[in-house]
Design a protein around this motif. Structure first.
Motif, PDB file in Angstrom:
ATOM      1  N   HIS A 140      78.956 -51.459 -89.103  1.00  0.00           N
ATOM      2  CA  HIS A 140      78.927 -50.942 -87.714  1.00  0.00           C
ATOM      3  C   HIS A 140      78.823 -51.928 -86.537  1.00  0.00           C
ATOM      4  N   LYS A 165      77.315 -52.294 -84.001  1.00  0.00           N
ATOM      5  CA  LYS A 165      75.739 -52.446 -83.419  1.00  0.00           C
ATOM      6  C   LYS A 165      75.035 -53.508 -84.507  1.00  0.00           C
ATOM      7  N   PHE A 166      75.568 -53.238 -85.810  1.00  0.00           N
ATOM      8  CA  PHE A 166      75.032 -54.274 -86.594  1.00  0.00           C
ATOM      9  C   PHE A 166      75.443 -55.676 -86.427  1.00  0.00           C
ATOM     10  N   THR A 224      73.863 -57.417 -83.644  1.00  0.00           N
ATOM     11  CA  THR A 224      72.497 -58.100 -84.216  1.00  0.00           C
ATOM     12  C   THR A 224      72.731 -59.320 -85.028  1.00  0.00           C
ATOM     13  N   ASP A 274      65.145 -54.253 -81.086  1.00  0.00           N
ATOM     14  CA  ASP A 274      66.159 -54.206 -82.047  1.00  0.00           C
ATOM     15  C   ASP A 274      66.376 -52.892 -82.793  1.00  0.00           C
ATOM     16  N   ASN A 294      68.826 -51.944 -84.225  1.00  0.00           N
ATOM     17  CA  ASN A 294      69.368 -51.622 -85.379  1.00  0.00           C
ATOM     18  C   ASN A 294      68.430 -51.997 -86.653  1.00  0.00           C
ATOM     19  N   SER A 295      67.082 -52.489 -86.247  1.00  0.00           N
ATOM     20  CA  SER A 295      66.122 -52.579 -87.181  1.00  0.00           C
ATOM     21  C   SER A 295      64.953 -51.579 -87.035  1.00  0.00           C
TER      22      SER A 295
END
Length: 294
Positions: free
Chosen positions: A3, A5-6, A9, A192, A194-195
């Motif tokens: 992804h 977004k990942f 990050t 964050d 994504n986390s």
């Protein structure tokens, strides 16, 4: 397919590490005494909390691995007792990068369940950077207490704030609160997404912290100088006000790009310097849009 977004990050973590690597020789670890037993150490990365006493050394976070020797030297100026415990407030590398080095010094690493999970499962550029010895060996899912150096340290999980594994720590006698990255003093925070982070969870984390402190409490933020209850309340007001501004624009069917370019949403706090850190104003507006729209 990974992804997008990942990927962002991972790029953030990579760039942060690269910038640190270039400047680490210039880093100075500074020590500030907050109570009879508790100190704050600053260098490059998340602020470190240290408790010293007859029972040994208790640490909160450890910045980047190449700084471990300097951090250990600073700790040894405070105490020659063994480093008994090290708590990670969350999984990011500027708070956990020194884990394996302090594990070798004898520290038992503690963290929320999701910190161990993310350290184990997040793809790394170099697998040797995250051997199993760097993982927390004691984890919790809600709260726990550590009784050390004459006081109770309350450790409790705040869900979906900066990440999905954040912990706040409160030193009961010293009246010191360590917030990890659920508080960036005087600047917009990094949430964050994504986390597992979210703006609503972030606000709840600050509210939870405010419930247990008073006017005399000294607050160790994840980034920034030692803070007071007043500073913390101002930060909460900023978060709530800007979240409402973004929510209003979402209600008016504005797109992410429109909100990201709408300077009026954050102008009040931009003028106070909140957008001068790593998270600038546009990025903060965009993050809140994504969090609220999701």
């Amino acid at each position: 397919m990974i992804h997008r977004k990942f990927i962002y990050t991972l790029l953030f973590l990579f760039c942060s590490t690269l910038l640190f690597t270039q400047n680490r020789k210039e880093v100075i670890i500074k020590t500030e005494k907050l109570s009879e037993h508790v100190y704050m150490l600053t260098g490059q990365g998340g602020n470190i909390g240290v408790s010293i006493g007859d029972d040994g050394v208790f640490m909160i976070d450890d910045q980047f691995a190449p700084l471990s020797a300097k951090i250990l030297t600073a700790v040894r100026k405070l105490s020659n007792k063994p480093i008994k415990f090290l708590v990670n407030t969350h999984w990011h590398g500027d708070h956990t990068g020194g884990n394996i080095n302090f594990q070798k010094e004898g520290a038992t690493i503690l963290a929320h369940d999701n910190v161990r999970k993310r350290l184990k499962e997040t793809p790394k550029r170099d697998k040797s950077m995250r051997p199993k010895e760097a993982f927390p060996v004691i984890t919790f899912n809600d709260k726990m207490s550590v009784h050390m150096n004459g006081e109770k340290v309350a450790v409790f999980h705040i869900g979906n704030a900066h990440t999905d594994g954040d912990a706040l720590l409160y030193f009961s006698k010293s009246n010191v609160l360590h917030t990890g990255d659920t508080y960036f003093k005087g600047r917009y925070p990094y949430i964050d997404l994504n986390s597992g982070g979210s703006i609503k969870g972030y606000i709840n984390a600050v509210k939870a912290g405010l419930l247990i402190i008073d006017e005399e409490t000294k607050i160790i933020p994840g980034h920034g100088s030692v803070a007071t209850q007043t500073d913390y309340k101002t930060f909460l007001e900023m978060l709530e006000e800007i979240m409402q501004n973004v929510q209003t624009q979402i209600g008016l069917k504005k797109s992410e790009e429109e909100v990201a370019k709408m300077e009026s949403i954050t102008k009040k706090y931009d003028d106070l310097g909140y957008g001068s850190g790593f998270i600038n104003s546009e990025r903060f507006r965009r993050t809140l849009y994504k969090s609220l729209h999701k």
